[in-house]
Write a protein that holds these residues in place. Structure first.
Motif, short mmCIF file in Angstrom:
data_model
loop_
_atom_site.label_atom_id
_atom_site.label_comp_id
_atom_site.label_asym_id
_atom_site.label_seq_id
_atom_site.Cartn_x
_atom_site.Cartn_y
_atom_site.Cartn_z
N PHE A 1 5.83 -29.45 14.53
CA PHE A 1 4.48 -29.10 14.94
C PHE A 1 3.50 -29.96 14.13
CE2 PHE A 1 7.30 -25.47 15.08
CZ PHE A 1 7.18 -25.04 16.40
N MET A 2 2.86 -30.93 14.81
CA MET A 2 1.87 -31.78 14.15
C MET A 2 0.48 -31.23 14.45
SD MET A 2 3.33 -34.02 12.31
CE MET A 2 1.91 -35.06 11.94
N LEU A 3 -0.26 -30.90 13.40
CA LEU A 3 -1.56 -30.27 13.53
C LEU A 3 -2.62 -31.14 12.87
CD1 LEU A 3 -0.43 -26.69 12.44
CD2 LEU A 3 -0.58 -27.57 14.77
N LYS A 4 -3.80 -31.14 13.47
CA LYS A 4 -4.90 -31.89 12.87
C LYS A 4 -5.30 -31.26 11.53
CE LYS A 4 -9.61 -33.40 13.92
NZ LYS A 4 -10.71 -33.36 14.90
N ASP A 5 -5.21 -29.95 11.49
CA ASP A 5 -5.65 -29.21 10.31
C ASP A 5 -4.95 -27.85 10.36
OD1 ASP A 5 -7.19 -27.49 8.54
OD2 ASP A 5 -8.71 -29.08 8.54
N PHE A 6 -4.41 -27.39 9.22
CA PHE A 6 -3.71 -26.11 9.22
C PHE A 6 -4.64 -24.92 9.53
CE2 PHE A 6 -0.21 -28.16 6.66
CZ PHE A 6 0.79 -27.90 7.60
N ARG A 7 -5.92 -25.15 9.47
CA ARG A 7 -6.83 -24.07 9.83
C ARG A 7 -6.72 -23.71 11.31
NH1 ARG A 7 -12.13 -26.43 6.85
NH2 ARG A 7 -11.11 -28.36 7.52
N ILE A 8 -6.20 -24.65 12.09
CA ILE A 8 -6.00 -24.38 13.53
C ILE A 8 -5.07 -23.19 13.74
CG2 ILE A 8 -4.99 -25.35 15.64
CD1 ILE A 8 -5.96 -28.09 14.68
N LEU A 9 -4.15 -22.99 12.79
CA LEU A 9 -3.19 -21.89 12.91
C LEU A 9 -3.88 -20.53 12.95
CD1 LEU A 9 -0.30 -23.05 10.54
CD2 LEU A 9 -0.29 -22.97 13.03
N LEU A 10 -5.04 -20.43 12.40
CA LEU A 10 -5.74 -19.14 12.43
C LEU A 10 -6.27 -18.84 13.83
CD1 LEU A 10 -7.72 -19.31 9.07
CD2 LEU A 10 -5.45 -18.34 9.53
N ARG A 11 -6.47 -19.88 14.62
CA ARG A 11 -6.96 -19.67 15.99
C ARG A 11 -5.83 -19.71 17.00
NH1 ARG A 11 -10.91 -22.88 13.67
NH2 ARG A 11 -9.95 -24.80 14.43
#
Length: 1628
Positions: A391-401
Motif C-alpha cells: 500500500f503506497m500512500l502519499k501521507d499516512f494521515r490518509i489512513l484516518l480518512r
C-alpha cells in the motif's frame, strides 16, 4: 457503533440565534470547502415539483464563494441509480455552476436508492481525482435533499462517509424522508424540513449559515467511527518506522487505535503486538502483553517517535521473527492461527530486506507493507506476501480518512503454518485450527439476487470467509466450490479450481452479485448437483468423500425446491441452509438434509457470527453415502464407433477438466460395450497421442475411469490436419477396433481451442469420403473456417467462447450420435437439404482472347459446380458467354442434376468475338437470366450470385450495370485473368474481397478453394466466412455489416492541462463498458493515454470480460506531461493498437472505432494521421473538452456526426447515451470516400396547379432515390418545395440513410399557393440549399445536381438565376409534371375472421388494422378503407365511402367489437366482398383503374369452398393478401392470395409488425397495381434526355453521363418497349 463530537456547541447556537460564527483559535480561518449536493430525482419529487428543488440548489450556491481555491461544488441526482451531473473540479466559477444547475432536468424513476447514492458520493465525488481536497485538510460537506424514504439500505454509504469525515446535512420535504436523513446526517439538528415543495427554497437561507460555519472552520465535527467486526482468530504485529516524525507517528497510532476498536481483542480472539524501529528495533508490546481492547488502546497512547537518519527494515523483520513470533510471547502459530505483520515506513531500508522477508514467508507469516514519502515500492513488494498487500500512500494521515484497504486485509486474510523439515529446503505442510482430519467437498450456493443486494453482500461474504478460515483447504482435505444464482445460476469456481485457503478467500473477497429479482432456487440446486459434484470439476464422491451443499439465500424461492432437495439427498449430498431477510425459514427446514441443518436469522448483520454455529455440524455430520447415484438412462440404439480427437496443447492445461467433462457428458447416455458403442480418445498437438483405442475397453465404467485418469499430453501448437489423417489411417481402422467394414456408423468428434498450423480441409474430406461423420467443436481461438471445414456440414460445427461453456454442446451431439443407422441417414440427408439454396450464374469471357484458355475455363467452372448441391430445390446453375454480345448456354432451370450440368459444361463451344462488352453482358443477365421465367428464385429470397470471368478490359462502361446488379441484391464475384482490368472487377464485385486475379488460365485452380468458401452459405450459421449472408435476403443494405463485434480504442489526453478531467473521462469509459457486450468474440476495448508521448494502458486483447475492463478503468491514473502531441498519438494507435498483434480484427471486417478525448489544441499536425485512419476504415470520434479547437476536431472526426466539442469535462457524461446507442447499432463499414458521390437537390413545384399531380411527383422522387447510394460519404439528397415562396423539407445533411429519405418523401404534403416564382426558387436553392451549412460538398468537388419538377410557367425571370447556378457548377435537370402520371390511390378492404375461435385474438387483429390505417394516406381522392367481419355470414362495419379522414377511420377501427359465430364461411365472405363492397355504389373506384386490395385475416379453415369466390375477385383485378394464424390452412391461404408472396402465416396475432410492414411496402411500391389506365402502358416509355452541353458543364459532363446511364440501365430498351433519345444544347 459511531460517536461524534461537535466543536464548539456555542458556535452552532450562534448560527441558530444570531448568525454570528466565532472562529476557534486552534483553527486557521481558511474559507474553503468541498460541497456535494445530492438530490432526490425519483417520483418522490415528481416532474411538477422538480423546479422547486432546483431553485433550492440555486439559492444555496448563489450565496457561496465558489472557486477553485474556495468552495468547490459537485452535484448528483439519484433514483434507482445515482447520476453524477458534475464533479468538484468540473467548474471553476459560480456562474458556470449556476448555469449547470439551471440545466438540470427531472430524471424520474420508481426507486429512490439513497444508500447506493451515498456510496457513489463517497467513492467517486469526494476523491482527489474528482477534485476532493481532503488531503489538504479542506472540510468536505454533503447536503442531501429528499422527499421520500430510501428504497435501499443506507448503512454502507453512511459508514463510508463517516469514515471519511464528511459532514452531512439533510433537507426533507414533508416528513416521509425525515427518519432516513436523521440517520445519515452528522447530527439530527443538521436536518431541516419544509412542509411542502413551494416553501423548500426558503430553507436555503437556514442552511447557508451551517455551510458557512464549516467553510470558516467554526463548525467542526470529529467522527470517531467504531464498528466491531466478526473475524477469525489472528495474531497481528504492527512494525512502525519511528523516524517518521511526531505528526505521522500520531496518525499511525490513531489508525491502530481505531482498528483495534473494531476488533474482538482477547487471548482467544485477536491479539496485537507493536514494535518500532529506526537503525535498531524496539519492542513496544508483545502479542500477549494486553488481554483486552481497552488495555491495548491505553498502551498505544504511550508510543513515542524516535528520530533517526536511516532505517534498517531487514533487521526489524528479523527481530519480529526471532523475538515476537514465539509461543511464550503469545504467538499461536503452532495452533494454526494466522500470523500477520504490517510494516509501516516512510524511508528506504539501509540494509537488505530480501533474506528476512523470505524467512518470514517460509514460516507462513502474511506480511503487509505500507509506505509513504521516501519508501521504496519495489522494496516493499519484496517484503509483502503478494504485490496486492503493498500500500503506497502519499501521507499516512490518509489512513484516518480511508483505512479500509488495509483494515479489510488485516481482518480477512488467513495465513498458513510452515514447519521446516530441512534448513535449506523447507517443506510446506498446512495445518488448521481443527484437531481432527476433515475431508469433504463443500459447495456454497449463494443467492445473488436483489434480495441480498449490495448492502448485505459483505455480511454474506464474511460468513463464507469465516467458515473457510476454519477449514484446511487443499486437494486431499477440504475443497470449496461456489456458484451464485438468481434467475439463472452462475459458476464462480469449481471444487478443484483453488488449492489453498488463501486463494479461496481472495476470490470470495472479490465476489460481486449478478443481481435480478427472480429467484429460481430449485433450478439452481439442480444445476449445482449436475455441474458441481462431478469428477471433472473436482468431486471425490466416488472416493467416498462427503459432498456438502450450503445454500445461502435472502428471498423466497419462486420455483419448486422440495423435490430437488430430495434429489440432492438421494445423490448423497448433505444440504445446509443459511437464510435471512425474506427467505421462508419453514420451507428451508424441509430443504435441509435434516431440519437441524437449517440456520436462519432475521438480520443479515448476524450472518458472520453464524459461522461458529454451523461449523461443528458442517465438519462432522455425514449423509447416507451408500446411495448410488445412477448415470443417465442409456439411449437405445445400434452399434457405433465414436472417436474423440481433442486439443492436447499446453494452452488448454487450465481447462483440461472441462474437456474431460465434455467427453463424459457425450458418452454417458451411450450404451457402451464391445458389441455396442465403442469409444476412443486421442489427444493432439504437433503430433497425435492416443489415450485409448476403440477396442481398449469393454464397459462404460472402464471408459469413464480412463477418461477421468487422462493427463494432458502437452505441446506448443496444433497440427489438426495430420491428426485427422492419423484418425483415418489408424484409430478408425479395423485393427484398432473400427467396424466400418460391418457398416457400423463412424463418428469423429474434434475439439480444439486454437488454430491448426496445417491444412484441415483435405484430410477432413478424406474422412467424409470414407463415410465418417465428423463434428467440429471450437473453443476460444479456434478458427471458425477450420471447424466448419472439418465438420460433415456447417450444421455439425459448434463454437463456444470459453471451455466452461462446453456443457451446452453434448446434448446437441447426442441427438445425432444416439440415432439408429436408418434414422441417422435420414437426418444427414435432411441436414444436407437444409443448406441455403443459391442461384449461380457464370458469365464467361467468350472473346477471341480466351480461345486458347477455354478448356481451362470449363475445368474451373466444373470444379466449382462439383462443390455445389445441385438440384431443383437446392443450387441452380446457369452459364452465359459474352463478347460483343451475350449468349445463354443454359438457364437456371435448364438442368436439374449435377451430372446434367457437368455434361452441358463439357459440351460448351467457344463463342468468339473481338470486343468485350462487360457492361452490356451485366445488363443482359440482370434482365434475361436473373428472372423468374428462366429459373431465378430471387423473389423467394434465394441468394443470387454472379461469377464473372474476364481476360481483358471492358470495351463499354460497366459502372451503371454493376450498380444496378447491387441494387437488385445480386452478389457479384469478379475473376480476372491476364490483362483483365482490376478496377473494373472491383467496381463489379459486391464488396471488397470478392475479387480474384490470376496471371494466366492455368492458375485458375489456385483460387477455386477461396471462391467456393465465398459461396458457402448455411442457414444455421446465417453466413459465410466472407459475410455474404450479411449482404443478402430481406431488408438488406449493401454494406458489409458485422453485428455485435466492435474493436473500440479510447485515446485519452493525459497532458498536464487535462488532469482535472480524469474522473469524468474514467466514468465515461465505465458507463460505455457497462452498456457494451464485452467479450473476446464480441466487443474488445483498449485504453491509450498520450501527452508528449503515447502509452498503452491496455490493448484490445488484454481483457476479455466487462468486469476486467471496469476494474482496470477504475485504477486508471493520469499520465501527465507536456506538450500535447495528438497527431503523433493518432499515428501511434494506427501503428501499434489497430493491429492484429494487439488484438485488432480489422482484417476480419470488424468495425474499428476510436474515441479521442482531448482537452486542448495539439502541438503537432493531426491532418496526416487522421486521414490515414480514415483510409483504413477507422471510425474516429473526436470529443473536445474545454480548450479543444473545432477545426482540429473536424479533421480528426470521421464525419460531422462524430464530432463533439464540450466546454467542460463535466458535460462528457451527457453525450454518453447517444454515443453508446450509436456504437451498439448496426455499423456500416464503408470507405470514407466513395467515387461518384453526388449532392442531389429536388426542387418541386408546389403551386395549386400541381395539387392533383403531387402524389405522382413524390413517386418519381422515390424511384430516383431508390437508384442512389445514399450515405453521408455517398449520395446526399435534399427536397425544396416552392410556389410564391420556398420551403425546405430537408437539407443535404439531414438524412444519411436511404430509408429515412424515402420515408421523408412519403410524408411530404403539398404546399399550395400561387403564383409560381421559379426564378426566386432557383436563387433560394443556390444560396441556401447549396450552402456548406446545409450539407453541400461543393467545396470538396462533389457534383451538385438540381432536378426541377415544374408544372407551369414561372411568373418571374429564371434566366439570371439559372445562369448563376451554372456559374456555380450546378448541373440542372428540368422535368415537366406531364411525365409523372402514376396514381397512388388505393381501395383497401380488411376482412376479419370474427368466429368464436378468434375471440381472444380479436384485439390483436384490430391493432393490426389500426396500425395499417395509420400508415395509409387516407382521403376521398387518395386511399379509401372498408372493414368487414365474418364467421357464418359477413357483416360490413363501414364501406369505402363511409369515412373520408384518417381520424374518422381510426376511431371507427378502435370501436370495433368481436361479433362471434360459427362455422367459418370464408368463401361466402369473399363472394360478398366482391358483390357488395368492391362496387361503385359502395365507393370502389375500380372503374377509374384504382388498385383494389383485400387484406384477409383468418384463424381457421373455411367450412365452404373458396375457389369460385377467389376466381371472381381476381377477374375484377382484386389483389388479395392473406394473414393466417392458429388453425388456418396453409394451402387454403396460398390459394386465396394471388401469389405465394402475398400469403403469410403467424403462430399467433401477438406480433404482426413484420407482416404488416411487408404488406404495406407491397401496396406502396405498386406491386398491387393490377389495374392500369387503358391510356397508359407501363411497358412502353419514350424518354428524352435534354443535356446541358455548354462549356460550363464540360468538367461535370462525366457525372451527367453517369446519371443518364444509371437511369437507362433500369429501362427495357427495345423497339416495342422503352425508347430513348438524347439531345444536347448550348446556345439559344
Amino acid at each position: 457503533m459511531r460517536r461524534h463530537r461537535l466543536l464548539p456547541l456555542c458556535a452552532l447556537l450562534g448560527v441558530l440565534f444570531t448568525g454570528f460564527l466565532p472562529k476557534l483559535d486552534a483553527q486557521e480561518a481558511q474559507d474553503s470547502a468541498d460541497l456535494v449536493l445530492l438530490i432526490d430525482g425519483s417520483q418522490n419529487v415528481g416532474a411538477a415539483n422538480f423546479p422547486f428543488v432546483r431553485d433550492l440548489a440555486l439559492r444555496i450556491i448563489e450565496r457561496l464563494d465558489v472557486g477553485r481555491d474556495t468552495i468547490q461544488v459537485a452535484l448528483a441526482l439519484y433514483n434507482a441509480n445515482p447520476e453524477i451531473k458534475f464533479y468538484l473540479n468540473s467548474y471553476d466559477s459560480k456562474a458556470s455552476v449556476l448555469e449547470a444547475v439551471k440545466g438540470l432536468s427531472y430524471s424520474g424513476g420508481d426507486e429512490s436508492n439513497l444508500g447506493a447514492a451515498l456510496e457513489e458520493v463517497a467513492e467517486s465525488l469526494l476523491s482527489q481525482a474528482a477534485g476532493g481536497r481532503a488531503e489538504e485538510a479542506v472540510p468536505q460537506m454533503l447536503v442531501v435533499i429528499s422527499a421520500g424514504p430510501s428504497t435501499d439500505d443506507t448503512g454502507a454509504g453512511d459508514r463510508a462517509l463517516k469514515r471519511a469525515g464528511v459532514i452531512t446535512f439533510g433537507v426533507t420535504i414533508g416528513d416521509t424522508a425525515t427518519a432516513d436523513l436523521e440517520t445519515v446526517a452528522t447530527d439530527k439538528s443538521f436536518v431541516l424540513s419544509a412542509p411542502d415543495f413551494r416553501t423548500v427554497a426558503s430553507l436555503g437561507d437556514q442552511l447557508n449559515p451551517y455551510i458557512n460555519g464549516v467553510v470558516q472552520r467554526t463548525i467542526i465535527v470529529q467522527n470517531e467511527f467504531t464498528e466491531v467486526l466478526t473475524v477469525g482468530k489472528r495474531d497481528i504485529i504492527f512494525l512502525i518506522d519511528s523516524t517518521m516524525g511526531s505528526t505521522l507517528i500520531n496518525s499511525v497510532r490513531e489508525f491502530i487505535k481505531r482498528f483495534v476498536d473494531t476488533m474482538p481483542v482477547g487471548p482467544d480472539e485477536v491479539q496485537v503486538g507493536v514494535a518500532q524501529f529506526s537503525n535498531a528495533p524496539r519492542l513496544e508490546m508483545d502479542l500477549n502483553s494486553h488481554g483486552s481492547r481497552e488495555e491495548v488502546t491505553a498502551a498505544l497512547g504511550r508510543i513515542k517517535p524516535k528520530p533517526g537518519p536511516t532505517v534498517n527494515i531487514g533487521a526489524a523483520l528479523d527481530f519480529v521473527r526471532t523475538n515476537m513470533l514465539l509461543p511464550e510471547k503469545g504467538s499461536r502459530m503452532q495452533q494454526g492461527v494466522p500470523q500477520l505483520v504490517l510494516l509501516m515506513t516512510s524511508k528506504k531500508s539501509s540494509d537488505s530486506v530480501e533474506g528476512p522477508a523470505r524467512a518470514l514467508q517460509q514460516i507462513g507469516v502474511l506480511t503487509l507493507a505500507a509506505g509513504s514519502k521516501a519508501a521504496n515500492e519495489q522494496e516493499l513488494q519484496e517484503i509483502a506476501f503478494t504485490d496486492s498487500l503493498v500500500f503506497m500512500l502519499k501521507d499516512f494521515r490518509i489512513l484516518l480518512r480511508n483505512p479500509r484497504a488495509i483494515t479489510d486485509a488485516l481482518s480477512t486474510l488467513a495465513g498458513v503454518m510452515v514447519a521446516p523439515e530441512v534448513p535449506t529446503e523447507p517443506v510446506i505442510e498446512i495445518t488448521t485450527v481443527q484437531t481432527q482430519k476433515v475431508v469433504r467437498d463443500i459447495v456454497f450456493l449463494v443467492d445473488g439476487s436483489n434480495y441480498i443486494g449490495s448492502t448485505n453482500l459483505p455480511y454474506v461474504r464474511d460468513f463464507i470467509i469465516n467458515v473457510v478460515n476454519q477449514l484446511d483447504i487443499r486437494p486431499d482435505r477440504v475443497q470449496i466450490g461456489l456458484l451464485q444464482f438468481s434467475e439463472q445460476p452462475q459458476i464462480e469456481f469449481y471444487l478443484n479450481t483453488f488449492r489453498s485457503r488463501q486463494e479461496v478467500v481472495d476470490r470470495i473477497s472479490q465476489l460481486s452479485l449478478t443481481g435480478g429479482s427472480v429467484l429460481n432456487t430449485g433450478a439452481a440446486m439442480n444445476y449445482a448437483l449436475a455441474n458441481m459434484f462431478k469428477p471433472s470439476t473436482g468431486s471425490r464422491r466416488r472416493d467416498g468423500v462427503q459432498q456438502v451443499l450450503v445454500l445461502i439465500t435472502g428471498g423466497p424461492a419462486q420455483d419448486e425446491i422440495k423435490s430437488v432437495a430430495d434429489k440432492l439427498a438421494l445423490g448423497g449430498v448433505l444440504t445446509f441452509t443459511v437464510s435471512s431477510g425474506q427467505a421462508d425459514s419453514t420451507l428451508l427446514r424441509s430443504v435441509a438434509f435434516v431440519p437441524d441443518l437449517a440456520y436462519h436469522d432475521t438480520s443479515f448483520a448476524n450472518l458472520p457470527a453464524m459461522a461458529e454455529q454451523i461449523m461443528p455440524k458442517l465438519i462432522t455430520v455425514v449423509g447416507d453415502t451408500d446411495v448410488t447415484v445412477p448415470f443417465p438412462v442409456t439411449v437405445p440404439g445400434g452399434e457405433r464407433d465414436v472417436a474423440f480427437l481433442i486439443d492436447g496443447t499446453d494452452s488448454v492445461r487450465a481447462d483440461f477438466a472441462y474437456i474431460k467433462d465434455f467427453i463424459i457428458k457425450v458418452i454417458e447416455p451411450l450404451n457402451i460395450g464391445i458389441d455396442k458403442v465403442r469409444v476412443s480418445v486421442v489427444q493432439h498437438s504437433e503430433r497425435p497421442t492416443p489415450s485409448f483405442f476403440l477396442n481398449s475397453y469393454q464397459t462404460k465404467d472402464e471408459v469413464l475411469r480412463a477418461v477421468n485418469a487422462m493427463t494432458l499430453s502437452g505441446g506448443r501448437s496444433l497440427n489438426t490436419g495430420a491428426a485427422l489423417r492419423y484418425m483415418k489411417d489408424t484409430i478408425l481402422s479395423e485393427r484398432q477396433g473400427s467396424r466400418a467394414a460391418q457398416n457400423v456408423p463412424q463418428f469423429l468428434i474434434v475439439l480444439i481451442g486454437g488454430k491448426s498450423r496445417d491444412n484441415v480441409k483435405e484430410p477432413a474430406g478424406a474422412l467424409k469420403t470414407e463415410g465418417v461423420v465428423p463434428f467440429g467443436v471450437g473453443v476460444k481461438d479456434a478458427d471458425r473456417k477450420q471447424i466448419e471445414a472439418i465438420s460433415h456440414n456447417p450444421a455439425f460445427a459448434f463454437s463456444v467462447s470459453e471451455f466452461s461453456e462446453l456443457s451446452t454442446v453434448p446434448q446437441k451431439l447426442n441427438t445425432y450420435v444416439s440415432l439408429p443407422s436408418q434414422e441417422l441417414q435420414i437426418v444427414l440427408q435432411q441436414v444436407q437439404s437444409d443448406a441455403v439454396k443459391r442461384d449461380i450464374v457464370f458469365l464467361l469471357d467468350g472473346s477471341d482472347n480466351t480461345r486458347n484458355g477455354f478448356p481451362e475455363i470449363k475445368l474451373f467452372v466444373k470444379s466449382i459446380v462439383e462443390s455445389l448441391s445441385v438440384s431443383e430445390n437446392q443450387d441452380r446453375v446457369s452459364v452465359v458467354q459474352f463478347a460483343d454480345n451475350p449468349d445463354v448456354n443454359f438457364y437456371l432451370n435448364s438442368h436439374k442434376t449435377k451430372n446434367d450440368i457437368m455434361n452441358a459444361i463439357d459440351n460448351l463451344k467457344h463463342k468468339g468475338g473481338r470486343r468485350l462488352n462487360i457492361g452490356g453482358a451485366l445488363r443482359f443477365v440482370r434482365h434475361s437470366v436473373f428472372t423468374s421465367s428462366t429459373g431465378s428464385r430471387r423473389l423467394e429470397d434465394v441468394p443470387q450470385i454472379l461469377i464473372l470471368l474476364s481476360s481483358k478490359p471492358s470495351t463499354d462502361n460497366v459502372r451503371g450495370p454493376a450498380f444496378a446488379l447491387k441494387e437488385h441484391e445480386i452478389v457479384s464475384v469478379g475473376v480476372g485473368v491476364g490483362d483483365a482490368k482490376l478496377s473494373d472487377l472491383e467496381m463489379i464485385a459486391f464488396k471488397p474481397g470478392f475479387t480474384y486475379k490470376v496471371t494466366d488460365f492455368s492458375m485458375l485452380p489456385s483460387i477455386q478453394t477461396q471462391l467456393v468458401t465465398t459461396l458457402n452459405i448455411n442457414k444455421d450459421t446465417e453466413g459465410t466466412m466472407t459475410g455474404i449472408s450479411d449482404l443478402i435476403g430481406k431488408n438488406t443494405t449493401f454494406e458489409y455489416m458485422l453485428i455485435n463485434k466492435r474493436d473500440i480504442v479510447f485515446l485519452l489526453d493525459g497532458s498536464d492541462d487535462s488532469r482535472s478531467g480524469l474522473p469524468a473521462i474514467r466514468e465515461f469509459i465505465r458507463r460505455m463498458a457497462e452498456e457494451l457486450e464485452i467479450d473476446e468474440n464480441k466487443v474488445r476495448v483498449a485504453v491509450v493515454q498520450y501527452s508528449n508521448d503515447t502509452t498503452v494502458y491496455f490493448n484490445l486483447k488484454t481483457h476479455k470480460s466487462k468486469r476486467a475492463i471496469i476494474y482496470a478503468v477504475r485504477s486508471l491514473r493520469h499520465k501527465g506531461g507536456r506538450p500535447r502531441n495528438t497527431g503523433a498519438a493518432l499515428q501511434f494507435v494506427q501503428d501499434h493498437v489497430f493491429t492484429a498483434t494487439s488484438g485488432s480484427r480489422r482484417l476480419e471486417g470488424v468495425p474499428q472505432i476510436l474515441f479521442l478525448l482531448t482537452g486542448g489544441k495539439s502541438n503537432d499536425d493531426v491532418s496526416g494521421a487522421a486521414s490515414d485512419l480514415k483510409q483504413i476504415g477507422v471510425l474516429s470520434f473526436a470529443i473536445g473538452l474545454k480548450h479543444a479547437k473545432q477545426e482540429e476536431l473536424q479533421k480528426i472526426a470521421f464525419s460531422s456526426r462524430f464530432l463533439f466539442n464540450l466546454p467542460v469535462f463535466g458535460e462528457l457524461l451527457s453525450i454518453q447515451p447517444e454515443i453508446a446507442a450509436f456504437v451498439q447499432a448496426e455499423i456500416q463499414i464503408e470507405p470514407p470516400t466513395v467515387v461518384g458521390k453526388k449532392d442531389i437537390m429536388f426542387l418541386l413545384d408546389g403551386s395549386d396547379d400541381t395539387r392533383s399531380d403531387f402524389p405522382a411527383i413524390k413517386g418519381f422522387i422515390q424511384r430516383v432515390v431508390e437508384t442512389l447510394s445514399v450515405g453521408e460519404n455517398k449520395d446526399r439528397v435534399s427536397v425544396v418545395q416552392y410556389s410564391r415562396d420556398q420551403q425546405t423539407h430537408f437539407s443535404l445533411n439531414t438524412y444519411t440513410e436511404k430509408q429515412d429519405v424515402l420515408d421523408a418523401v412519403q410524408q411530404l404534403k403539398h404546399k399550395g399557393g400561387r403564383p409560381l416564382n421559379t426564378g426566386a426558387a432557383l436563387d433560394y436553392v443556390r444560396k441556401t440549399a447549396l450552402a456548406d451549412s446545409s450539407g453541400s460538398r461543393r467545396q470538396e468537388g462533389v457534383p451538385q445536381i438540381l432536378i426541377l419538377l415544374s408544372g407551369g410557367r414561372s411568373q418571374d425571370d429564371v434566366a439570371s438565376a439559372a445562369a448563376a447556378l451554372k456559374q456555380d457548377k450546378v448541373v440542372p435537370f428540368c422535368i415537366v409534371s406531364a411525365v409523372t402520371t402514376e396514381s397512388i390511390e388505393h381501395d383497401i378492404v380488411f376482412l376479419l375472421d370474427s368466429s368464436d375461435e378468434m375471440e381472444n385474438e380479436f384485439e390483436a387483429m384490430r391493432g393490426f388494422v389500426e396500425r395499417m390505417v395509420e400508415k395509409l394516406d387516407l382521403d376521398e381522392n387518395k386511399d379509401r378503407v372498408s372493414v368487414v367481419q365474418y364467421s357464418r355470414a359477413p357483416s360490413v362495419e363501414f364501406f369505402l365511402t363511409t369515412y373520408k379522414t384518417q381520424q374518422n377511420v381510426s376511431d371507427a377501427v378502435r370501436s370495433l367489437r368481436h361479433k362471434g359465430g360459427r362455422p367459418l364461411n370464408t368463401g361466402e365472405a369473399l363472394q360478398y366482398i366482391k358483390d357488395n363492397v368492391f362496387t361503385a355504389s359502395s365507393g370502389s373506384r375500380h372503374h377509374l383503374h384504382v388498385p383494389q386490395i383485400l387484406v384477409l385475416l383468418t384463424g381457421g379453415q373455411s367450412s365452404d369452398d373458396v375457389r369460385n369466390a377467389v376466381k371472381n375477385l381476381k377477374e375484377i383485378g382484386v389483389v388479395v393478401f392473406v394473414v393466417g394464424t392458429k388453425n388456418a390452412d396453409t394451402l387454403e391461404i396460398q390459394s386465396i392470395s394471388e401469389e405465394a408472396s402475398h400469403a403469410f402465416f403467424a403462430a399467433d396475432f401477438s406480433d404482426l409488425s413484420s407482416i404488416e410492414q411487408q404488406i404495406f411496402s407491397a401496396i406502396k411500391k405498386g406491386e398491387t397495381a393490377g389495374i392500369k389506365p387503358a391510356s397508359y402502358d407501363n411497358n412502353k416509355r419514350d424518354v428524352v434526355f435534354l443535356l446541358d452541353g455548354t462549356d460550363d458543364s464540360q468538367r461535370r459532363f462525366p457525372d451527367i453521363r453517369d446519371f443518364v446511364q444509371k437511369i437507362v440501365a433500369d429501362l427495357n430498351i427495345d423497339a416495342n418497349k422503352d425508347r430513348v433519345a438524347v439531345v444536347q444544347f448550348k446556345e439559344k
